[in-house]
Scaffold this motif. Structure first.
Motif, mmCIF file in Angstrom:
data_model
loop_
_atom_site.group_PDB
_atom_site.id
_atom_site.type_symbol
_atom_site.label_atom_id
_atom_site.label_comp_id
_atom_site.label_asym_id
_atom_site.label_seq_id
_atom_site.Cartn_x
_atom_site.Cartn_y
_atom_site.Cartn_z
ATOM 1 N N ARG A 174 -10.776 -14.809 25.746
ATOM 2 C CA ARG A 174 -10.731 -14.921 24.284
ATOM 3 C C ARG A 174 -11.192 -16.309 23.862
ATOM 4 N N LYS A 178 -9.891 -22.290 15.363
ATOM 5 C CA LYS A 178 -8.962 -22.590 14.262
ATOM 6 C C LYS A 178 -9.764 -23.215 13.147
ATOM 7 N N THR A 209 -9.374 -5.792 20.421
ATOM 8 C CA THR A 209 -9.597 -6.057 19.003
ATOM 9 C C THR A 209 -9.513 -7.549 18.676
ATOM 10 N N PHE A 213 -5.840 -14.150 11.626
ATOM 11 C CA PHE A 213 -4.639 -14.207 10.785
ATOM 12 C C PHE A 213 -4.408 -15.602 10.211
ATOM 13 N N ASP A 215 -2.506 -18.717 9.821
ATOM 14 C CA ASP A 215 -1.675 -19.333 10.849
ATOM 15 C C ASP A 215 -0.644 -20.310 10.294
ATOM 16 N N PHE A 225 -6.388 -18.567 12.114
ATOM 17 C CA PHE A 225 -6.701 -18.440 13.540
ATOM 18 C C PHE A 225 -7.639 -17.248 13.737
ATOM 19 N N TRP A 229 -12.734 -11.710 21.565
ATOM 20 C CA TRP A 229 -12.911 -11.479 23.002
ATOM 21 C C TRP A 229 -14.389 -11.463 23.336
#
Lengths: 281, 252
Positions: A174, A178, A209, A213, A215, A225, A229
Motif C-alpha cells: 500500500r 497524507k 479497495t 478518509f 484523518d 489519508f 494498493w
C-alpha cells in the motif's frame, strides 16, 4: 666404496626430495583445480533445489574447506609434524578467536540469517536508514546496491540486531499519502474527488479497495489519508502520476492545499488579525 | 477504417510511402511505411503521449495485419449487481471481453510483434495479498441471453455456464477469467470466445473450468481466427471466484 656409498646416499636423498616435490606440486595443482572447480560445480548443479544465497554461501564454505584441507596435506607432505602444528594452531586459534570475536559473531549471525531467510538476493530491503537491492548474502556481511548506485556492506551481526524491512517480500503493497486541504473546503466533496482520482489511475489496483478518509484536524489543514494498493513494480509510476493527478484536479476544482500557517486573532475569536498590504513606494 | 470484421482483420499491402491507420475501441494505431523502415504509433483514450516507434529493416515485409488477441493478463469480471446461485443449480451468462490487438508481419520468421489494448483497463489483484495474481479489472453487465449483448468490434462474447455444486448458496460477485486459454472465433461479423463451464466448489476449493470451442449452438458456423495464448487440455482447476478480504487495518 665410501665415495660410492656417499654418492648413492646423495642420489637416494635427491630422488626422495624430487618425489616429495612432485607430490607437493601435484597436491598444489589438485588443490587449485578443486578450489576453482568444485564450488562452481556445486553452485551450478544445486540451482534447481537450493535458493541463490544458500548456494553462494555453501560454495564459499566449500572453497574455504578445500583450501584448508589441502594446506594441511601439503604441510604434511613437506614433513611438518601435524600434531605439533595442530597444537600450535590451537594456541594460535585461541589468540585469533579472541581477536576475531566480531568476525565469528558475524559468521554465526550469517548462518542464522541463512536459516531464517528474512530476505533473498534481489529483494529490496530497508535496514535503518539504508534501502537497497540485496546483491549477496555472505558469511560475514550482506551487500546492498542503493537506488543511486552506491555499494553498501552491512555486517551480518548488525542485520541480526536491527529491524529489517523486506519491501518486496509480498507482490503488492500500500502506498500511503497524507495530504491537507484548507478548513474552508467541503471535506465530503474532497474525499469523493480523491476516490475518483484514484479510480482513474490505471496503476492503482481496484482491489484491495483503496482507502480514503478524513484523518485529523491539523494545525493548518484538514488532514486526509489516501492509501492505494499497488504492485511493487509500479511504485514510482503510481507515486508520480497520482500526486500530479491530485495536484492538477485540486487546482482545477479550486481546492486549496494550504502551507503551514498560524492565524493570530486580535480582540475577537472569529475575525482575523487585520493585516493590510501596502505597495512599495 | 471499416468496421467490417472480415475486412478489418485482413492483411494490408505495405509499400513506399503508404500510411495506414486503424481505429478499434479507444485505440488508434498509425503506420507509416517507407522503403526500409516503418514508423508506428499508438494513441489510447485520446492520450497522444507515445512516441513514433521506428521498425528498421522491413524491406522484405510486404504485408501487415492487425489480429485480435485476448488480454495478456487474467480478467476479473465484476458483476454490476450480485447474483446468488442456489445449491446444485446453474446459470448461463454472457459477457463481453475487451480485446487486445497485435500487429503481425507477413514474414512469419519475424517474431516480436507489438500488442496493444483497445481500451484502458484498470489493474487489480485477485486472491490473497501475499500470493494472489495480477489481473485486469472489468466492471460489466452480465447478460443471460445472447441477444442482449451489443458487442463492439473490439469485444469478444464469452459464454459462461456457472454451476454451484456446493450445498450452500453461492453469491457470485466476481469471476477471474483466465483469458490466456481462450481462442477467438468469428461468425456473422461478431467475435466469440470458447465456451466455459465453471463449477464452484466452495470458497476454499479450486473451481473446475471446462473449455469447449465456441458456442455450442453455432459451433459449425464459427471460424477460428486466433488461437489462445496458452492452449490447454479440456479442463483445469483454478481459483476463479473470490470474496476479497479488504485490509481495513492501517498504519500511518
Amino acid at each position: 666404496m665410501d665415495i660410492f656409498n656417499t654418492v648413492n646416499l646423495q642420489a637416494v636423498m635427491a630422488n626422495g626430495i624430487i618425489q616429495s616435490s612432485l607430490r607437493v606440486i601435484a597436491l598444489v595443482i589438485c588443490c587449485w583445480v578443486s578450489y576453482k572447480l568444485l564450488p562452481k560445480l556445486f553452485y551450478k548443479i544445486s540451482k534447481s533445489y537450493l535458493s541463490d544465497h544458500v548456494r553462494k554461501l555453501t560454495s564459499k564454505s566449500l572453497s574455504y574447506s578445500i583450501f584448508v584441507i589441502f594446506i594441511i596435506l601439503i604441510l604434511n607432505e613437506l614433513g611438518f609434524k601435524l600434531t605439533a602444528l595442530l597444537g600450535t594452531a590451537g594456541v594460535v586459534g585461541i589468540a585469533i578467536g579472541l581477536a576475531s570475536q566480531t568476525s565469528l559473531s558475524n559468521i554465526i549471525c550469517g548462518l542464522f540469517l541463512v536459516s531464517e531467510r528474512p530476505f533473498k538476493i534481489n529483494d529490496i530491503i530497508q535496514i535503518g536508514d539504508k534501502t537497497g537491492i540485496v546483491l549477496s548474502i555472505d558469511l560475514i556481511s550482506v551487500k546492498l546496491r542503493t537506488f543511486d548506485n552506491k555499494f553498501i556492506r552491512i555486517p551480518n551481526e548488525m542485520i541480526f540486531k536491527t529491524q529489517v524491512t523486506n519491501i518486496t517480500e509480498f507482490p503488492i503493497r500500500r502506498l500511503n499519502i497524507k495530504l491537507g486541504v484548507a478548513y474552508k473546503e467541503n471535506i465530503r466533496e474532497v474525499i469523493e474527488l480523491l476516490k475518483r482520482i484514484v479510480d482513474g489511475n490505471v496503476y492503482c489496483l481496484d482491489e484491495p479497495t483503496p482507502i480514503v478518509f478524513f484523518d485529523n484536524f491539523g494545525d493548518s489543514a484538514l488532514e486526509i489519508f489516501v492509501g492505494v494498493w499497488i504492485r511493487n513494480d509500479d511504485y514510482l509510476k503510481v507515486k508520480e502520476t497520482l500526486l500530479i493527478d491530485i495536484k492538477e484536479r485540486f487546482d482545477s476544482e479550486n481546492i486549496e492545499i494550504p502551507f503551514p500557517h498560524i492565524s493570530l486573532y486580535s480582540g475577537s475569536e472569529t475575525e482575523p488579525f487585520p493585516i493590510t498590504h501596502q505597495p512599495k513606494k | 477504417m471499416s468496421t467490417d470484421v472480415k475486412n478489418f482483420w485482413e492483411a494490408k499491402d505495405v509499400g513506399d510511402n503508404t500510411d495506414f491507420s486503424w481505429e478499434i475501441g479507444q485505440l488508434k494505431l498509425l503506420l507509416k511505411g517507407k522503403e526500409t523502415e516503418w514508423s508506428i504509433k499508438h494513441i489510447l483514450d485520446n492520450k497522444d503521449d507515445n512516441l513514433w516507434e521506428r521498425w528498421i529493416g522491413t524491406n522484405n515485409v510486404k504485408q501487415v495485419s492487425l489480429r485480435p488477441i485476448m488480454p495478456d493478463l487474467p480478467l476479473v469480471v465484476k458483476s454490476s449487481s450480485p447474483v446468488v446461485i442456489i445449491p446444485n443449480s446453474e446459470i448461463q451468462i454472457y459477457i463481453s471481453i475487451p480485446l487486445f490487438v497485435k500487429l503481425e508481419l507477413s514474414n512469419n520468421s519475424i517474431e516480436g510483434i507489438n500488442e496493444y489494448a483497445t481500451i484502458p483497463l484498470s489493474q487489480t489483484w485477485f486472491g490473497d495479498a501475499m500470493v494472489g495474481s495480477h489481473a485486469y479489472s472489468l466492471k460489466t453487465e452480465i447478460y443471460e441471453t445472447l441477444n442482449e449483448i451489443t458487442s463492439e468490434n473490439n469485444q469478444v462474447i464469452c459464454p459462461i455456464l456457472v454451476k454451484n455444486i456446493t450445498k450452500k448458496p453461492f453469491r457470485f460477485e466476481r469471476l477471474c477469467l483466465h483469458v490466456e486459454h481462450l481462442s477467438i472465433y468469428e461468425m456473422e461479423q461478431k467475435l466469440y470466445a470458447d465456451s466455459l463451464k465453471v463449477s464452484y466448489r466452495g470458497e476454499e476449493g479450486f473451481s473446475k473450468i471446462e473449455y469447449s470451442p465456441g458456442i455450442d449452438d453455432f459451433s459449425k458456423k464459427l471460424k477460428l481466427i486466433e488461437k489462445s495464448r496458452n492452449p490447454i487440455q479440456k479442463s483445469i482447476f483454478k481459483r476463479s471466484f473470490s470474496e476479497f478480504q479488504n485490509f481495513h487495518g492501517f498504519q500511518l
